[in-house]
Design an enzyme around this catalytic site. Structure first.
Site, short mmCIF file in Angstrom:
data_model
loop_
_atom_site.label_atom_id
_atom_site.label_comp_id
_atom_site.label_asym_id
_atom_site.label_seq_id
_atom_site.Cartn_x
_atom_site.Cartn_y
_atom_site.Cartn_z
N LYS A 29 36.54 -7.05 17.06
CA LYS A 29 37.88 -7.47 16.73
C LYS A 29 38.46 -6.56 15.66
O LYS A 29 39.59 -6.07 15.77
CB LYS A 29 37.81 -8.92 16.23
CG LYS A 29 39.02 -9.74 16.56
CD LYS A 29 38.74 -11.22 16.24
CE LYS A 29 37.95 -11.90 17.34
NZ LYS A 29 37.35 -13.18 16.94
N ARG A 98 38.73 -14.80 10.60
CA ARG A 98 38.05 -14.85 11.90
C ARG A 98 36.78 -14.02 11.85
O ARG A 98 36.77 -12.95 11.25
CB ARG A 98 38.92 -14.25 13.01
CG ARG A 98 40.39 -14.50 12.84
CD ARG A 98 41.18 -13.83 13.95
NE ARG A 98 41.03 -14.56 15.20
CZ ARG A 98 41.79 -14.33 16.27
NH1 ARG A 98 42.69 -13.35 16.24
NH2 ARG A 98 41.62 -15.02 17.37
N GLY A 107 28.66 -19.57 19.27
CA GLY A 107 27.96 -20.07 18.08
C GLY A 107 28.55 -19.51 16.81
O GLY A 107 28.16 -19.89 15.71
N MET A 109 31.64 -18.70 14.04
CA MET A 109 32.62 -19.60 13.47
C MET A 109 33.98 -19.47 14.15
O MET A 109 34.44 -18.38 14.47
CB MET A 109 32.78 -19.33 11.98
CG MET A 109 33.39 -20.52 11.26
SD MET A 109 33.73 -20.15 9.55
CE MET A 109 35.30 -19.32 9.73
N ARG A 342 40.77 -6.39 23.23
CA ARG A 342 39.33 -6.19 23.48
C ARG A 342 39.12 -6.04 24.98
O ARG A 342 39.98 -6.43 25.78
CB ARG A 342 38.52 -7.36 22.95
CG ARG A 342 38.88 -8.68 23.60
CD ARG A 342 37.98 -9.80 23.08
NE ARG A 342 38.45 -11.09 23.57
CZ ARG A 342 37.91 -12.24 23.24
NH1 ARG A 342 36.91 -12.29 22.38
NH2 ARG A 342 38.36 -13.37 23.74
N HIS A 464 4.48 -17.99 44.39
CA HIS A 464 4.73 -17.96 45.83
C HIS A 464 6.17 -18.37 46.14
O HIS A 464 6.88 -17.69 46.88
CB HIS A 464 3.74 -18.90 46.52
CG HIS A 464 3.93 -18.97 47.99
ND1 HIS A 464 4.70 -19.94 48.59
CD2 HIS A 464 3.49 -18.17 48.99
CE1 HIS A 464 4.71 -19.74 49.90
NE2 HIS A 464 3.98 -18.68 50.17
N SER A 824 1.37 2.74 46.53
CA SER A 824 2.48 1.82 46.27
C SER A 824 2.01 0.89 45.16
O SER A 824 0.98 0.23 45.29
CB SER A 824 2.82 1.04 47.53
OG SER A 824 3.81 0.08 47.23
N CYS A 892 6.27 -1.68 44.97
CA CYS A 892 6.69 -2.77 45.84
C CYS A 892 6.52 -4.13 45.19
O CYS A 892 6.67 -5.14 45.84
CB CYS A 892 5.93 -2.72 47.17
SG CYS A 892 4.18 -3.02 46.97
N TYR A 912 10.33 6.18 45.36
CA TYR A 912 11.23 5.09 45.75
C TYR A 912 10.82 3.80 45.07
O TYR A 912 9.73 3.68 44.53
CB TYR A 912 11.21 4.89 47.28
CG TYR A 912 9.88 4.36 47.76
CD1 TYR A 912 9.64 2.98 47.85
CD2 TYR A 912 8.84 5.21 48.10
CE1 TYR A 912 8.41 2.49 48.26
CE2 TYR A 912 7.61 4.74 48.51
CZ TYR A 912 7.40 3.36 48.58
OH TYR A 912 6.19 2.88 48.95
#
Lengths: 934, 934
Positions: A29, A98, A107, A109, A342, A464, A824, A892, A912
């Site tokens: 700000k 502010r 949270g 002020m 902002r 699972h 892999s 993987c 990959y």
């Protein structure tokens, strides 16, 4: 925490002293106000107390030396510019206070407006504005705000006193209150303050300013803020700045007003000024919803001059920041003031559209557009999500039942079902079903396939339930500790709420939240998300990593392809074993495997022994023939091979299906991996059955059959199945299973070749820990491959490689690479053994607590642990390639779809990543960002 | 296998061409004969066909080029020296053919004597010796031997024909047979050969020699030999040599004889010629046991001249080889011939005595003496062992039931008991008991303590049964796959034998064998083993590694001290929790821990929240007080802390006991490690109980209590407990347990200091995987330590360190060492996670099969895997010391007692190894050998 600072440290910056680059020091700000001031935009005078001051205050519990003096100096500048005096009874300067950290977070002020008012200055305002009611309304608001926010008095005290007063004097709305009324209310409010705090309301404006500044600093260390930062891994030493700004008033009559606006629509991303304003109002009124604000376009008509100025400022700011802006403004007696600019918060859809549009408008580069999107946001565009309004409403009504691990994203509603069979039935009949289980097992998969979502009380990010749900693109909330599932009696309890089978619930797998009602969902369509498709196209141009997918069925492979997958990195053959018609065959195979294998091995050994003996008599040969006949005719051996040859037929079809979909692209098929008892009925249930039957009915065929089954399962039970007879160990102990699978893969591939396709299968041997395991299995596979190719009369190139999922495999990768064409990384298992954390248990026991307490920074099953697991991966890549330069290396595990882990894979030089289909787009973007060095 | 050889390769060495150093090429026997020949000792002329020839034959299935020519040349030399002719009818040369590899092993071909005999040469012998009976007896023996050994005819054919003939002609013993009889028998034997092989007995001596030589070569590749080499990891390409020696005859009358002798007593090691001889006999008669041989000392009286010559030769050979020799000799018509010299096999006791004596006789150095003893042999001197004769007899009677893993050495007999409580009871009453279980759990330990030995069907080298038994110095045979234990009905089945509770069995934990009867044992006494004590004293002078012991109780610590331990490397506190009087307290503590901890955490959070709030109202404080009271009064919290404070008292005594015994020496105490449900009743049994109660009796207090317990245990159940809530995770989740243990350790230590002792406790935090775990626990421990020291008014130095037993701990050892004063490698767990092998399951499922098939060279739970686990240890040592140079580093896994692993620990620069008390002497020797570079 101790903060070092020098005696002459600068704690306070006038807006004209700051810039946009000083965001860390001045907060978002403050930096925005400074930047606008520098750009000569109409910003009320003011100054910012730095985030460093906040840290110093947190450490020392008092203002650091010099701060107050600097603050006073800055205040004098503001007085001079506004030509007003702070606490001056004649022409008082009022300010807003502010908080403003470098990142936006809850949270912190709330803003205190009108600071500087007391009995004297209120009268002064009344006089100078000629508007007594305005003055006392401002004083009333100030006492209320200051009391609630700075003095921590329950707001309810003020609200009820206010409402009572209005009722008593017959006022319908605030505007019915006269200045006399407001004077009375102020008196009442001041009494409330005295009663609640035991002290008079501070009349001294300087004391007010001191208290408000300290309250901002303290809110940085409040529980809610700390919890939030812990959750989002935000450092605690960022600190918050305090902005003190000269008040301007939008509530000075019809030539005044206030509003908020976005330079682009934050929901859709459309390029249009989007916002609201109110005439004769203060900022808080727009948000409070007491009066209905007008759309910003209206302002053009009402105040064309101010609108034009605002529009031009908005454009300048967007161009300057090269991003959509969220603006606050006030018009005081016809003069426009900018109070904030902002970066605008936006939905995923808007984020993508804005980024793509801005590239097309030549505002930002493609690279910058790629940087702008948080990869996980994309999930929102690919998966059903709840309507935000309905969700908030449900929360307001107390219908949020609780929350668990956000195990697989997406949102779903449906009736609660505990039995997978019933879930399948109801799902097939077109009902929306949420399957609720303590945990899931492979035998529940058919139910999961037909459910809209899955909710479990146990298990974590690689459980699972989570892995399967992600693969299916279905939401899953797992490891809900407070959830008590009673499958037998058909209900679950969470907190003090009991939910019966058949009731409707909703789960959000992206947040982990569970709701007690049906919430409407919004469904996405990937191919219609043109902007996303464009963005991902740019990502593909940038990234080096390949993006493959984990898919077990042709339909999943097709979806992965649609999402842009370039190969299948993991096809888990065991999932194919669980289909309804196959399970009895699989069970028959398993129950016979042990004995059949033993018999056949004995025969083999006997034959070898005879081969080695110097002389073989005819008696010996006859004996072998006899034994061979005996063995071949044994029930177990016949069962075993019958079942295997049936499975072979199924598997050939399975593999043809997936190879055909992925024609011309690599498909890595993993040989059977899980412990065999996973395919059998659960031991506990069977034990209870047998105990009951024994007590109830005496000997019976049923009892005998179940006792036999129980004994078999007991024999196969393992104390730690994850470390037991699974992976390649299965194939080495029961060779015929590997044989069947290899035969199926080669048969499917060669048949496809003969049909004119171009299959690219790769066979992956799981859980190798010693090079000899891979060496032996590979020899077997190659022999079978040659036989099949010769028989069917066509050739096919099949790579053979291994999963690296045990520390020992990584450490001896140089040896293993002598027999592997690809690696892999199975990072789920590798994480499991590197940490010694059970994938099945840890997250429902200590692991999440570890993360909450900061013992671990992240859940290593979600975000790859670079220090430990990453080190092993790096070692394995280096050693593997040192042996075999062309080694194909990928990942993987579930981490293949996590952006931070993908960044690591890029840095480590993998070829990959392979992710579940729904994460393929995320992976494409994350892989590009890894190149861009985010 | 292809063997490269040049055309002019030398395949055959005359004895005079060889030396003792050519053992690899000529085999042990050939090298010995060559060496004796070189030393001018009376050795019959002969030659050796090399081991290389054996390998060439194995590869090509035929004699390599040149071999036969060279053999013929050598034979001519022997003919010349003996002045006899091979196959010469007048004065025939006979030879023996014997195999001889560089190491002695079973399965090799037996010796063939008298080769060269046929109809003609037999007559020639008869004529030249003037002893027809001698000639035909020799021929009879030759046909029989050649038929059985070379032609592979079942020996039974010859034996029964021989017995039948003797019966038919009324002969009581062989000596009753006349030369006529023997001629008939020869004819019968020749017929047998023709019937069995379909061909005539080879009359050509050259063909005999060729066949015999090939038979020796083939026996190298026989199944028994291959199995043996696989088992003992002997390379298959050593090959065996063939020794062809001119026959000398001890059976030429009263001036002839034959015998075997050791230069020192092979049972006791005493320095005295030890052996037997027979007058008028061939070598095989001494072994066959048909006539009773005389003690070698007798020979002095009977043939003083030959005895003196033999004695002098024996001394020369022992001095030359610097080791006790095993000699074979024959006296032919008064002339002494040496037929063999080799290093004598000996018992462990003899090995130690001979080595120590030879040092004192200045024959070898102390270092050489240390090299001579295989460390594992020492076990035999420390543990009860079976009388060899009784064991062999039992095996002969078919009383060997089977065998399993040699999990803990020593021998024991006793009655079979399945129930640990009964084992305790019977044991306390003075009965010898063998506890038989499917597997053991901590709750069975009281039974194990009172049993003589333990037999299990599951579990491996690091199973609970194995580890506890080794700690107790009791034999254990584990993982007997074919053993089916029926605890409920009180019997076990192994193969086709059923053994009921109360029957007697014997187990040998050194070999893994199980016998169906009581076998007499021989008990050792360490302090009386003076030679061993001397030898180990020398070992202590040489070694660099410290040798510590794993011990949980003062009595074990005392034993370890007696065996020479220099510290306690692992004191497992959980074993103390299992004592009879403590278990109910422990269970109470565990059942309350979860809820109590949760309640207390909530209170703590509330207090913190209030602390952080800017203003705290009096209502808030009152609320906290109320909540605190509620929580303190809750049954769970009270139970939890009551139980813990009782345990605290016990633990203070536990630790005082062990620290007092080890006064002045380090004692590493590990904080509680196993999953808590190990302390609770087994889930399965409880499930059956509850099911029965539900069916049988409807609601009852008993049912309710058991249902509650079942639910609690179910909640604590884990799918993979080894990777679950255990180790430091316990202490981090249930802080009060750590607190209690730390308090007990500090209290015990400070009290001892006040009593004038010098305790050196070290607190070990188990299963650390992330530095933060150790950091937090250490902070807690230190805080408690300070409080206790202040309260009791004395100081004590306590090291705090960690076990390195997870791959991640090893990989991040540099970080962990910032908070650790010592590392101790828990190689059991480290092996488990590095390989992904469950300690509880792997050995009874696939692991032993892996070893048998050569997939793994060794069972990694017995012999440390250097490539994988060793690499992690090396990494951890380097990184740990790079952070903290004085880091104390040791190993406390089961590998700490394994010689090969100890060698690795030495090479890696560890400070000490810690082994179970009975392995301390072994470790001392192995540590010395590591320095000597064996």
């Amino acid at each position: 925490m101790t903060v070092q600072h020098s005696i002459d440290q600068k704690w306070v910056y006038l807006f004209e002293e700051g810039t946009a680059e000083m965001r860390d020091l001045l907060g978002g700000k403050g930096a925005g106000l400074a930047e606008m001031t520098q750009a000569q935009l109409p910003v009320p005078p003011g100054f910012t107390v730095t985030t460093e001051a906040c840290n110093a205050y947190a450490a020392e519990k008092q203002f650091p030396d010099g701060l107050w003096d600097q603050l006073m100096d800055a205040l004098k500048v503001v007085e001079r510019k506004t030509q007003k005096g702070f606490g001056n009874a004649e022409n008082p300067l009022l300010v807003s206070v502010r908080s403003g950290a470098s990142i936006s977070m809850p949270g912190m002020m709330d803003t205190v407006l009108n600071l500087g008012l007391n009995h004297m200055t209120t009268d002064g305002i009344a006089r100078s504005s000629g508007n007594e009611r305005f003055a006392y309304d401002a004083y009333r608001r100030f006492v209320q705000m200051f009391g609630r926010i700075v003095l921590d008095i329950d707001g309810e005290h003020f609200d009820s006193a206010f409402e009572n007063y209005k009722r008593d004097c017959g006022a319908n709305s605030d505007t019915d209150l006269t200045s006399e009324h407001l004077r009375d209310i102020v008196a009442t409010f001041l009494e409330i303050v005295e009663n609640e705090t035991g002290a008079e309301f501070p009349q001294d404006p300087y004391q007010q300013l001191e208290l408000a500044t300290k309250a901002v600093f303290s809110s940085w260390s409040g529980k809610r803020a700390i919890d939030y930062r812990n959750f989002y891994k935000i450092p605690h030493d960022l600190g918050t700045a305090v902005n003190v700004v000269a008040m301007v008033f939008g509530n000075m009559g019809d030539s005044s007003g206030t509003g908020v606006a976005f330079t682009r629509d934050p929901s859709t991303g459309e390029k249009t000024l989007y916002g609201e304003y109110l005439i004769d109002a203060q900022g808080e009124d727009v948000v409070a919803g007491i009066r209905t604000p007008s759309r910003i376009a209206e302002l053009k008509r009402v105040m064309p001059e101010q609108y034009a100025e605002f529009l031009s400022i908005a454009e300048r700011l967007e161009n300057y920041y090269k991003d959509a802006q969220d603006l606050e403004f006030t018009i005081e007696n016809g003069k426009l003031y900018m109070l904030q600019t902002r970066s605008a918060k936006r939905t995923a859809q808007a984020a993508v559209k804005i980024a793509v549009d801005m590239v097309q408008e030549n505002i930002i580069s493609k690279e910058e557009a790629l940087r702008r999107i948080e990869p996980n946001q994309i999930n929102q565009l690919l998966l059903p999500r709840f309507d935000d309004r309905a969700r908030e409403e449900a929360e307001g009504l107390g219908d949020l039942l609780g929350s668990g691990l956000n195990a697989s994203p997406g949102a779903a509603s449906g009736v609660v079902v505990f039995d997978p069979d019933q879930a399948e039935k109801l799902g097939e009949e077109g009902n929306s079903v949420i399957l609720v289980r303590p945990e899931t097992a492979p035998e529940d998969v058919h139910g999961m396939i037909h459910a809209k979502g899955v909710l479990t009380s146990r298990g974590g990010a690689t459980s699972h339930a989570a892995v399967v749900a992600r693969g299916l693109g279905k939401p899953c909330v797992a490891g809900v500790e407070e959830l008590d599932v009673n499958v037998e009696q058909g209900f679950f309890v969470i907190g003090d709420r009991k939910v019966e089978a058949g009731e409707e619930i909703s789960i959000d797998g992206g947040t982990g939240q569970i709701y007690a009602k049906r919430l409407p969902t919004i469904d996405p369509n990937f191919s219609e998300e043109k902007d996303l498709v464009t963005l991902l196209g740019w990502a593909d141009e940038v990234r080096n990593l390949g993006v493959w997918a984990n898919a077990d069925y042709p339909r999943d492979a097709q979806r992965a392809l649609d999402f842009g997958a370039e190969g299948i990195g993991l096809c888990r053959t065991e999932h194919m074993f669980f289909e309804e018609e196959r399970r009895p065959i699989v069970q028959r195979m398993i129950l016979a495997a042990g004995k059949a294998t033993r018999l056949e091995q004995e025969l083999q050994q006997e034959i070898e022994r005879q081969d080695q003996a110097t002389n073989t008599s005819t008696t010996d040969e006859a004996e072998i023939l006899k034994k061979r006949k005996e063995i071949e005719e044994s029930a177990d051996v016949q069962d075993y091979h019958d079942a295997l040859s049936k499975l072979l037929e199924f598997q050939v079809e399975d593999f043809k299906g997936i190879l055909k979909v992925m024609d011309g692209k690599p498909v890595i098929i993993r040989l059977l991996d899980p412990p065999l008892h996973e395919f059998l009925p659960p031991y506990d249930e069977l034990l209870v059955d047998v105990t009951k039957l024994r007590l109830a009915s005496g000997p019976s065929d049923e009892l005998e059959a179940k006792e036999h089954l129980l004994a078999m399962i007991e024999e196969m039970q393992e104390i730690n199945p994850m470390l037991g007879l699974r992976g390649c160990r299965l194939g080495l102990m029961y060779g015929a299973i590997n044989e069947m699978q290899a035969k199926a893969i080669f048969t499917a591939s060669v048949e496809l070749v003969l049909e004119g396709f171009n299959p690219k299968p790769e066979i992956m041997v799981p859980l190798v820990g010693h090079v000899n395991e891979l060496r032996l299995v590979r020899l077997e596979i190659e022999a079978i491959g040659e036989a099949v190719q010769e028989k069917l009369g066509a050739q096919v190139a099949v790579k053979i490689g291994t999963m690296i999922e045990l520390p020992r495999a990584a450490l001896t990768a140089d040896q293993i690479a002598e027999h592997a064409q690809f690696f892999s990384f199975g990072t789920n298992d590798l994480t499991q053994t590197t940490f010694g954390y059970s994938r099945d248990d840890a997250e429902s026991s200590f692991l999440l607590d570890y993360v909450k307490r900061g013992i671990l920074e992240e859940n290593p099953f979600q975000v790859l642990d670079r220090d430990g697991v990453g080190q092993l991966i790096q070692t394995a890549v280096e050693r593997g390639r040192s042996t075999y330069q062309d080694l194909e290396v990928g990942i993987c595990g579930e981490h293949g779809g996590d952006p931070s882990s993908i960044e690591f894979c890029h840095q480590t030089g993998l070829d990959y990543v392979s992710a579940s289909p729904f994460r393929v787009p995320i992976a494409r973007l994350a892989a590009a960002q890894a190149v861009l060095g985010m």
